[in-house]
Design a protein around this motif. Structure first.
Motif, mmCIF file in Angstrom:
data_model
loop_
_atom_site.group_PDB
_atom_site.id
_atom_site.type_symbol
_atom_site.label_atom_id
_atom_site.label_comp_id
_atom_site.label_asym_id
_atom_site.label_seq_id
_atom_site.Cartn_x
_atom_site.Cartn_y
_atom_site.Cartn_z
ATOM 1 N N MET A 1 0.825 -1.211 0.000
ATOM 2 C CA MET A 1 0.000 0.000 0.000
ATOM 3 C C MET A 1 0.858 1.259 0.000
ATOM 4 S SD MET A 1 -3.101 -0.719 -0.368
ATOM 5 C CE MET A 1 -3.703 0.919 -0.112
ATOM 6 N N GLU A 2 1.984 1.232 0.690
ATOM 7 C CA GLU A 2 2.880 2.392 0.676
ATOM 8 C C GLU A 2 3.465 2.601 -0.715
ATOM 9 O OE1 GLU A 2 3.364 4.690 3.098
ATOM 10 O OE2 GLU A 2 1.709 3.603 4.005
ATOM 11 N N ALA A 3 3.806 1.513 -1.403
ATOM 12 C CA ALA A 3 4.295 1.627 -2.776
ATOM 13 C C ALA A 3 3.195 2.149 -3.693
ATOM 14 C CB ALA A 3 4.801 0.277 -3.266
ATOM 15 N N LEU A 4 1.974 1.704 -3.464
ATOM 16 C CA LEU A 4 0.843 2.190 -4.264
ATOM 17 C C LEU A 4 0.589 3.673 -4.013
ATOM 18 C CD1 LEU A 4 -1.315 1.240 -6.257
ATOM 19 C CD2 LEU A 4 -2.816 0.830 -4.304
ATOM 20 N N HIS A 5 0.735 4.110 -2.766
ATOM 21 C CA HIS A 5 0.596 5.539 -2.472
ATOM 22 C C HIS A 5 1.656 6.353 -3.212
ATOM 23 C CE1 HIS A 5 -1.772 4.601 1.314
ATOM 24 N NE2 HIS A 5 -2.511 5.476 0.682
ATOM 25 N N ALA A 6 2.894 5.883 -3.183
ATOM 26 C CA ALA A 6 3.978 6.598 -3.871
ATOM 27 C C ALA A 6 3.730 6.631 -5.377
ATOM 28 C CB ALA A 6 5.312 5.935 -3.568
ATOM 29 N N TRP A 7 3.250 5.527 -5.932
ATOM 30 C CA TRP A 7 2.937 5.497 -7.354
ATOM 31 C C TRP A 7 1.808 6.476 -7.677
ATOM 32 C CZ3 TRP A 7 -1.474 3.781 -10.051
ATOM 33 C CH2 TRP A 7 -1.308 3.672 -11.424
ATOM 34 N N TYR B 1 1.124 9.248 -6.065
ATOM 35 C CA TYR B 1 1.673 10.607 -6.019
ATOM 36 C C TYR B 1 2.417 10.948 -7.300
ATOM 37 C CZ TYR B 1 0.794 10.491 -0.976
ATOM 38 O OH TYR B 1 0.218 10.399 0.250
ATOM 39 N N ILE B 2 3.127 9.980 -7.839
ATOM 40 C CA ILE B 2 3.898 10.224 -9.061
ATOM 41 C C ILE B 2 2.977 10.403 -10.256
ATOM 42 C CG2 ILE B 2 5.517 9.150 -10.680
ATOM 43 C CD1 ILE B 2 6.811 7.799 -8.225
ATOM 44 N N ALA C 1 -7.044 14.563 -8.221
ATOM 45 C CA ALA C 1 -6.765 13.154 -8.494
ATOM 46 C C ALA C 1 -5.900 12.564 -7.381
ATOM 47 C CB ALA C 1 -6.072 12.994 -9.840
ATOM 48 N N MET C 2 -4.929 13.344 -6.913
ATOM 49 C CA MET C 2 -4.069 12.843 -5.846
ATOM 50 C C MET C 2 -4.854 12.664 -4.544
ATOM 51 S SD MET C 2 -0.636 14.343 -4.107
ATOM 52 C CE MET C 2 -1.530 15.319 -2.937
ATOM 53 N N THR C 3 -5.721 13.603 -4.217
ATOM 54 C CA THR C 3 -6.505 13.459 -2.986
ATOM 55 C C THR C 3 -7.487 12.300 -3.081
ATOM 56 O OG1 THR C 3 -8.078 15.137 -3.757
ATOM 57 C CG2 THR C 3 -6.272 15.873 -2.325
#
Length: 80
Positions: free
Chosen positions: A24-30, A32-33, A40-42
């Motif tokens: 999930m942390e990797a998905l959050h970072a993806w 954000y990118i 869209a980010m929110t």
């Protein structure tokens, strides 16, 4: 049992939740990118936020169950 000795109580479930949490942390970072607009980010953050909080709550539950088991008489026997 030689190659993979038995683990303690609830360790497999806790490790699985750590895997989900890191994913999930990797998905959050993806997210954000890839997010071009603020909205869209929110939206991505709001959707992932609830899943991440649920995973953390499950971790608290499993860590407390492990602690209860380890401090019991049966748990002390099985841990040794």
């Amino acid at each position: 049992y030689k190659k993979d000795p038995p683990q303690g109580a609830y360790v497999d479930k806790i490790l699985f939740l750590f895997l989900l949490f890191c994913s999930m942390e990797a998905l959050h970072a993806w997210g954000y990118i890839k997010a071009v607009e603020w909205e869209a980010m929110t939206d991505i953050f709001a959707a992932g936020q609830y899943v991440t909080i649920a995973i953390l709550l499950f971790m608290i539950v499993f860590f407390s169950l492990r602690l209860l088991f380890i401090t019991s008489v049966k748990g002390e026997f099985y841990e040794h």
